[in-house]
Design a protein around this motif. Structure first.
Motif, short mmCIF file in Angstrom:
data_model
loop_
_atom_site.label_atom_id
_atom_site.label_comp_id
_atom_site.label_asym_id
_atom_site.label_seq_id
_atom_site.Cartn_x
_atom_site.Cartn_y
_atom_site.Cartn_z
N ILE A 13 -9.73 25.69 -7.14
CA ILE A 13 -9.62 25.91 -5.70
C ILE A 13 -8.21 26.41 -5.34
O ILE A 13 -8.05 27.25 -4.44
CB ILE A 13 -9.93 24.61 -4.92
CG1 ILE A 13 -11.41 24.25 -5.07
CG2 ILE A 13 -9.56 24.73 -3.45
CD1 ILE A 13 -11.77 22.90 -4.50
N SER A 14 -7.22 25.92 -6.06
CA SER A 14 -5.83 26.32 -5.79
C SER A 14 -5.49 27.71 -6.31
O SER A 14 -4.37 28.18 -6.12
CB SER A 14 -4.88 25.29 -6.42
OG SER A 14 -5.09 24.01 -5.86
N GLY A 15 -6.42 28.35 -7.00
CA GLY A 15 -6.18 29.70 -7.48
C GLY A 15 -5.46 29.77 -8.81
O GLY A 15 -4.91 30.82 -9.17
N LEU A 16 -5.45 28.65 -9.56
CA LEU A 16 -4.74 28.65 -10.85
C LEU A 16 -5.51 29.35 -11.96
O LEU A 16 -4.95 29.64 -13.00
CB LEU A 16 -4.43 27.20 -11.26
CG LEU A 16 -3.47 26.43 -10.36
CD1 LEU A 16 -3.31 25.00 -10.86
CD2 LEU A 16 -2.12 27.14 -10.30
N GLY A 17 -6.80 29.59 -11.75
CA GLY A 17 -7.57 30.25 -12.78
C GLY A 17 -9.06 30.11 -12.54
O GLY A 17 -9.51 29.63 -11.50
N ILE A 18 -9.83 30.54 -13.56
CA ILE A 18 -11.29 30.47 -13.51
C ILE A 18 -11.75 29.25 -14.30
O ILE A 18 -11.28 29.03 -15.42
CB ILE A 18 -11.94 31.74 -14.08
CG1 ILE A 18 -11.41 32.98 -13.34
CG2 ILE A 18 -13.45 31.69 -13.99
CD1 ILE A 18 -11.88 34.28 -13.96
N ALA A 19 -12.66 28.50 -13.74
CA ALA A 19 -13.15 27.30 -14.42
C ALA A 19 -14.65 27.38 -14.63
O ALA A 19 -15.38 27.93 -13.79
CB ALA A 19 -12.81 26.05 -13.60
N LEU A 20 -15.10 26.84 -15.73
CA LEU A 20 -16.53 26.66 -15.96
C LEU A 20 -16.89 25.27 -15.47
O LEU A 20 -16.53 24.27 -16.10
CB LEU A 20 -16.86 26.81 -17.45
CG LEU A 20 -16.96 28.22 -18.00
CD1 LEU A 20 -17.10 28.20 -19.52
CD2 LEU A 20 -18.15 28.96 -17.38
N LEU A 21 -17.59 25.20 -14.35
CA LEU A 21 -17.88 23.91 -13.73
C LEU A 21 -19.38 23.70 -13.57
O LEU A 21 -20.13 24.65 -13.26
CB LEU A 21 -17.21 23.84 -12.35
CG LEU A 21 -15.69 23.67 -12.37
CD1 LEU A 21 -15.11 23.91 -10.99
CD2 LEU A 21 -15.32 22.26 -12.86
#
Length: 310
Positions: free
Chosen positions: A235-243
């Protein structure tokens, strides 16, 4: 058997020890417990004699915890707290027609189960429910749970596992990062910062293999040991996550997270309802399991139940 029982502690003596240890003063402990100082001294002496350990050191006119006493105190506090919870739970259950003690994965419980629990309680208002978080399998005989929600493989010593649903994960990011990656690179994952869960270090590689997508940076990026932190990082824009899609229902609805690519995968593990073998006949647990399955079928973010059991 006699030897074992001789080591069963007197709960009143343990309460006295905890109080005296907290104050490091027998007189104050006596005041709090409404006892005489000699009664406090006698009860602590009984514990010391029972275990053969000096719990306090007498220095001048003061008492301080011995090293053995300091090691003993946390266990005593835990035992007293569990004893109190036991009694409170018993009192609460006695006022209801039935009780159910559930163990659940922390994130599953917080993000998916608890928000839907009102539906079950509306139909079963006389059930006293206790929900506790557990991250790993445990002993049903020792912990006393009636039902557990487990993620992994359908193996549990002393338990019977019933398939609940698969887990679907999706590559997501903040809207700003997703748009920037599409605009700047054309291929969103080419050099994108990837976010990882420490307990699943190969998840990005598995995703790439299933979608036949080259991913040179499959192991590179920030790592987090909790889904909650991984979600916050995305959410903070630190990267792409597989959730897992079920964990981010609200974030996807509000637009806090968006799918970078519409390419989900099902992980090799799944969710199961586990029941203790010794409690196969438990009408309330049966009702809760049936309700869980119905909720899964209604949820667009969980794959449907594929079988009745394993």
């Amino acid at each position: 058997m006699t030897t074992r029982r001789s080591l069963v502690p007197d709960i009143v003596n343990l309460q006295t020890f905890e109080c005296a240890a907290r104050h490091e003063n027998f007189s104050r402990a006596a005041e709090e417990l409404n006892l005489t100082q000699s009664a406090v001294s006698r009860q602590i002496a009984e514990i010391e004699q029972q275990i053969g350990i000096k719990l306090f050191e007498r220095i001048r006119q003061r008492v301080i915890l011995s090293d053995a006493g300091r090691r003993f105190l946390p266990e005593v506090k835990d035992l007293l707290a569990r004893s109190e919870r036991l009694m409170i739970t018993a009192i609460a259950a006695n006022q209801m027609k039935a009780s159910l003690r559930i163990a659940t994965l922390p994130t599953f419980g917080t993000r998916w189960l608890v928000p839907r629990l009102a539906g079950f309680l509306q139909d079963h208002p006389d059930v006293a429910i206790s929900i506790e978080s557990r991250s790993k399998p445990f002993s049903f005989s020792e912990d006393g749970f009636d039902l557990a929600i487990h993620f992994g493989q359908p193996t549990w010593a002393g338990g019977v596992a019933t398939f609940l649903c698969n887990e679907v994960v999706l590559p997501v990011a903040s809207p700003a990062l997703a748009e920037r990656l599409r605009t700047e690179q054309g291929k969103p994952l080419a050099n994108a910062p990837l976010l990882h869960l420490t307990t699943r270090p190969k998840l990005w590689l598995e995703w790439a293999e299933q979608h036949e997508t080259p991913l040179e940076n499959a192991y590179v990026g920030l790592r987090f040991d909790q889904f909650s932190m991984l979600t916050a990082a995305a959410i903070s824009g630190l990267g792409i996550a597989l959730l897992p899609t079920y964990l981010i229902e609200e974030e996807m609805k509000t637009g806090a997270l968006v799918a970078v690519l519409d390419k989900p995968i099902s992980t090799e593990n799944a969710y199961y309802v586990v029941r203790p073998e010794a409690k196969r006949t438990h009408p309330t647990a049966d009702q809760f399991e049936t309700w869980l399955v119905s909720q899964i079928r209604r949820s667009p973010d969980m794959t449907p139940v594929l079988s009745s059991g394993v």
